[in-house]
Design a protein around this motif. Sequence first.
Motif, PDB file in Angstrom:
ATOM      1  N   ALA A 181      -6.670   0.488   6.539  1.00  0.00           N
ATOM      2  CA  ALA A 181      -5.368   1.155   6.446  1.00  0.00           C
ATOM      3  C   ALA A 181      -5.492   2.681   6.417  1.00  0.00           C
ATOM      4  O   ALA A 181      -4.467   3.376   6.400  1.00  0.00           O
ATOM      5  N   CYS A 182      -6.725   3.183   6.384  1.00  0.00           N
ATOM      6  CA  CYS A 182      -6.982   4.631   6.313  1.00  0.00           C
ATOM      7  C   CYS A 182      -6.311   5.245   5.085  1.00  0.00           C
ATOM      8  O   CYS A 182      -5.640   6.291   5.164  1.00  0.00           O
ATOM      9  N   LEU A 183      -6.472   4.566   3.952  1.00  0.00           N
ATOM     10  CA  LEU A 183      -5.909   5.028   2.688  1.00  0.00           C
ATOM     11  C   LEU A 183      -6.976   4.914   1.609  1.00  0.00           C
ATOM     12  O   LEU A 183      -7.907   4.117   1.726  1.00  0.00           O
ATOM     13  N   SER A 184      -6.810   5.688   0.546  1.00  0.00           N
ATOM     14  CA  SER A 184      -7.682   5.492  -0.603  1.00  0.00           C
ATOM     15  C   SER A 184      -7.364   4.137  -1.214  1.00  0.00           C
ATOM     16  O   SER A 184      -6.276   3.581  -0.992  1.00  0.00           O
ATOM     17  N   LYS A 185      -8.294   3.587  -1.981  1.00  0.00           N
ATOM     18  CA  LYS A 185      -8.068   2.277  -2.584  1.00  0.00           C
ATOM     19  C   LYS A 185      -6.814   2.282  -3.445  1.00  0.00           C
ATOM     20  O   LYS A 185      -5.998   1.357  -3.391  1.00  0.00           O
ATOM     21  N   LYS A 186      -6.627   3.340  -4.231  1.00  0.00           N
ATOM     22  CA  LYS A 186      -5.464   3.423  -5.116  1.00  0.00           C
ATOM     23  C   LYS A 186      -4.160   3.501  -4.322  1.00  0.00           C
ATOM     24  O   LYS A 186      -3.189   2.820  -4.633  1.00  0.00           O
ATOM     25  N   GLN A 187      -4.148   4.340  -3.269  1.00  0.00           N
ATOM     26  CA  GLN A 187      -2.962   4.450  -2.420  1.00  0.00           C
ATOM     27  C   GLN A 187      -2.657   3.128  -1.743  1.00  0.00           C
ATOM     28  O   GLN A 187      -1.498   2.689  -1.670  1.00  0.00           O
ATOM     29  N   PHE A 188      -3.706   2.482  -1.221  1.00  0.00           N
ATOM     30  CA  PHE A 188      -3.531   1.216  -0.512  1.00  0.00           C
ATOM     31  C   PHE A 188      -2.944   0.151  -1.431  1.00  0.00           C
ATOM     32  O   PHE A 188      -1.983  -0.536  -1.067  1.00  0.00           O
ATOM     33  N   GLU A 189      -3.499   0.000  -2.616  1.00  0.00           N
ATOM     34  CA  GLU A 189      -3.012  -1.014  -3.544  1.00  0.00           C
ATOM     35  C   GLU A 189      -1.553  -0.762  -3.917  1.00  0.00           C
ATOM     36  O   GLU A 189      -0.757  -1.700  -4.018  1.00  0.00           O
ATOM     37  N   ARG A 190      -1.201   0.498  -4.098  1.00  0.00           N
ATOM     38  CA  ARG A 190       0.180   0.832  -4.456  1.00  0.00           C
ATOM     39  C   ARG A 190       1.136   0.492  -3.318  1.00  0.00           C
ATOM     40  O   ARG A 190       2.181  -0.137  -3.533  1.00  0.00           O
ATOM     41  N   LEU A 191       0.790   0.904  -2.086  1.00  0.00           N
ATOM     42  CA  LEU A 191       1.662   0.633  -0.947  1.00  0.00           C
ATOM     43  C   LEU A 191       1.720  -0.858  -0.617  1.00  0.00           C
ATOM     44  O   LEU A 191       2.784  -1.392  -0.290  1.00  0.00           O
ATOM     45  N   PHE A 192       0.593  -1.526  -0.677  1.00  0.00           N
ATOM     46  CA  PHE A 192       0.552  -2.969  -0.399  1.00  0.00           C
ATOM     47  C   PHE A 192       1.458  -3.712  -1.379  1.00  0.00           C
ATOM     48  O   PHE A 192       2.275  -4.551  -0.976  1.00  0.00           O
ATOM     49  N   HIS A 193       1.341  -3.389  -2.655  1.00  0.00           N
ATOM     50  CA  HIS A 193       2.165  -4.035  -3.684  1.00  0.00           C
ATOM     51  C   HIS A 193       3.645  -3.771  -3.437  1.00  0.00           C
ATOM     52  O   HIS A 193       4.487  -4.659  -3.579  1.00  0.00           O
ATOM     53  N   SER A 194       3.980  -2.563  -3.044  1.00  0.00           N
ATOM     54  CA  SER A 194       5.368  -2.202  -2.797  1.00  0.00           C
ATOM     55  C   SER A 194       5.941  -2.928  -1.589  1.00  0.00           C
ATOM     56  O   SER A 194       7.025  -3.514  -1.664  1.00  0.00           O
ATOM     57  N   PHE A 195       5.199  -2.917  -0.462  1.00  0.00           N
ATOM     58  CA  PHE A 195       5.711  -3.492   0.786  1.00  0.00           C
ATOM     59  C   PHE A 195       5.582  -5.009   0.837  1.00  0.00           C
ATOM     60  O   PHE A 195       6.508  -5.703   1.254  1.00  0.00           O
ATOM     61  N   VAL A 196       4.428  -5.535   0.440  1.00  0.00           N
ATOM     62  CA  VAL A 196       4.190  -6.982   0.539  1.00  0.00           C
ATOM     63  C   VAL A 196       4.766  -7.717  -0.668  1.00  0.00           C
ATOM     64  O   VAL A 196       5.201  -8.864  -0.566  1.00  0.00           O
ATOM     65  N   GLY A 197       4.773  -7.052  -1.817  1.00  0.00           N
ATOM     66  CA  GLY A 197       5.406  -7.648  -2.994  1.00  0.00           C
ATOM     67  C   GLY A 197       4.456  -8.350  -3.928  1.00  0.00           C
ATOM     68  O   GLY A 197       4.888  -9.054  -4.851  1.00  0.00           O
TER      69      GLY A 197
END
Length: 273
Positions: free
Chosen positions: A183-199
């Motif tokens: 995803a070309c994101l830091s682990k923290k950024q990725f986890e936050r966005l994934f949780h927000s979008f995927v739920g």
Amino acid sequence: MHQDDFRFYKPCKLLQSYVRYYWAFKSNQRLNTLTFPIGCPQIIFHKQTPLYIPELNTTQDVLTISGQVNFSSHLYATGNTEMIVVVFHPHAMSMFLNIPTSLFYNQEVSGYSLENKSLNELAIRIFDCENNSICISYIEKWLLSQIDDNSANTTYRIERIDAAVQQIYITPQISVNELSSIACLSKKQFERLFHSFVGINPKEYTRIVRFQKALAQMQHQAGKEINQAQIAYTSGYADQSHFIREFKKFCGYTPLSLLKVSNPYSDLFTNPV
């Protein structure tokens, strides 16, 4: 419940990266069916009697937002059921509701509680329309209008999460570090966005995908003796005992005991349209 009671609809080309499919169901029979986590959030329009879910001790509203779930559940109706359902790709629903999908985790939320005027107006049009094909066209018009209202930045972030989701489908045992790199994101950024979008958090989502992948293999081996070790390996489980333990957590049955009560069907890895 008969397959003839179902009708599936394919989304238009502009919506296919967001919506997997729509389905409509109508029956005047009593309904009692067991469902499993499918990994995709949904918007549900009940044109007649809504469904009761005993595991949550709740009855769906006529307009319901159904988020990611990590448990099996029963759906009950006393009869006169008619519903239209929008099944989104895992990461896409928040694009249209403008709120994180994580707010619907393990819940059936009334769509009216969102105080979304355009969504409420859509529901009115659907409940006043007897032709489900026309209802689908209303839904598509609304979805397209919401895309027009979203920023390019939101679309860009969704595409990054989509790339990670597609890789999970292929390799569900993949690590969060590898997914964040995709995803070309830091682990923290990725986890936050994934949780927000995927739920749901990435690690838990991969478990649902493994379960659905195992269901798909059992579905395609219908009538044959299943090889649990082979399914475990192909689905990304550490070993056969890990497969059986996780499978039972998500559906309440071991793989062999499920075969005695129903025909396995993977919602996530089956395209009905």
